[in-house]
Design a protein around this motif. Structure first.
Motif, short mmCIF file in Angstrom:
data_model
loop_
_atom_site.label_atom_id
_atom_site.label_comp_id
_atom_site.label_asym_id
_atom_site.label_seq_id
_atom_site.Cartn_x
_atom_site.Cartn_y
_atom_site.Cartn_z
N ILE A 126 2.88 -10.24 -11.37
CA ILE A 126 2.20 -11.32 -10.94
C ILE A 126 3.45 -12.49 -10.78
CG2 ILE A 126 0.68 -13.28 -11.39
CD1 ILE A 126 -1.05 -11.21 -12.80
N LEU A 127 4.29 -12.50 -11.77
CA LEU A 127 5.27 -13.54 -11.58
C LEU A 127 6.35 -13.37 -10.31
CD1 LEU A 127 6.43 -14.19 -15.20
CD2 LEU A 127 5.14 -15.75 -13.70
N TRP A 128 6.58 -11.99 -10.30
CA TRP A 128 7.29 -11.39 -9.22
C TRP A 128 6.74 -11.85 -7.93
CZ3 TRP A 128 11.69 -8.52 -10.90
CH2 TRP A 128 12.72 -8.01 -9.93
N THR B 152 3.75 -3.32 -7.06
CA THR B 152 4.11 -2.05 -7.52
C THR B 152 4.33 -2.09 -8.91
OG1 THR B 152 6.46 -2.36 -6.97
CG2 THR B 152 5.27 -1.11 -5.55
N LEU B 153 4.62 -3.44 -9.55
CA LEU B 153 4.77 -3.54 -10.87
C LEU B 153 3.33 -3.77 -11.19
CD1 LEU B 153 7.65 -5.77 -11.16
CD2 LEU B 153 7.52 -3.57 -12.13
N LEU B 154 2.43 -4.42 -10.67
CA LEU B 154 1.08 -4.60 -10.99
C LEU B 154 0.37 -3.39 -10.99
CD1 LEU B 154 -0.55 -6.95 -11.46
CD2 LEU B 154 -1.35 -7.09 -9.16
N ALA B 155 0.50 -2.48 -10.08
CA ALA B 155 -0.19 -1.09 -10.05
C ALA B 155 0.07 -0.25 -11.04
CB ALA B 155 0.33 -0.62 -8.59
N SER B 156 1.65 -0.28 -11.42
CA SER B 156 2.02 0.52 -12.57
C SER B 156 1.40 0.01 -13.77
CB SER B 156 3.63 0.42 -12.61
OG SER B 156 4.14 0.91 -11.40
#
Length: 128
Positions: free
Chosen positions: A74-76, A103-107
């Protein structure tokens, strides 16, 4: 396509190993060679899933890491201003925007789902 995307995601942002495993699972539905390659990976994944929920500190750590992935995604995605201490060119600060953030959120969401699955299927039951 999933295997190729997974190989690319090993060096780019994204869940590379997960995409490779998903692609191999699809290929295993049709080809015996893929099924043979997938068996030891599946066995090891189930073993790690079982171990990951054996103690409360492991469960807590796993939840913490998945929460950090979601928060970082979210921050990214929203993109924070470049801090004064950043030594590189400002365009390299949080490079990728929502593409990387998603992609970070999905991970993080996949990790949370895996923890829930492991907890429900592998956590030792205590008698009531």
């Amino acid at each position: 396509m999933l295997v190729a995307a997974g190989v690319a995601a090993l060096v780019l942002p994204g869940p590379g190993l997960l995409l490779i495993a998903a692609g191999m699972a699809l290929l295993a539905m049709r080809y015996e060679w893929a099924r043979k390659l997938l068996r030891p990976i599946k066995r090891q994944a189930m073993h790690l899933a079982r171990q990951s929920v054996q103690t409360w500190p492991r469960v807590a750590f796993s939840l913490l890491v998945s929460g950090l992935l979601v928060g970082l995604g979210i921050l990214w995605g929203i993109g924070l201003p470049v801090p004064g201490w950043w030594p590189a060119n400002p365009r390299w600060w949080l490079f990728g925007g929502w593409g990387t953030g998603a992609t970070l959120l999905a991970s993080g969401v996949v990790a949370l789902g895996t923890i829930i699955y492991s907890f429900r299927h592998f956590r030792p039951r205590t008698p009531s």
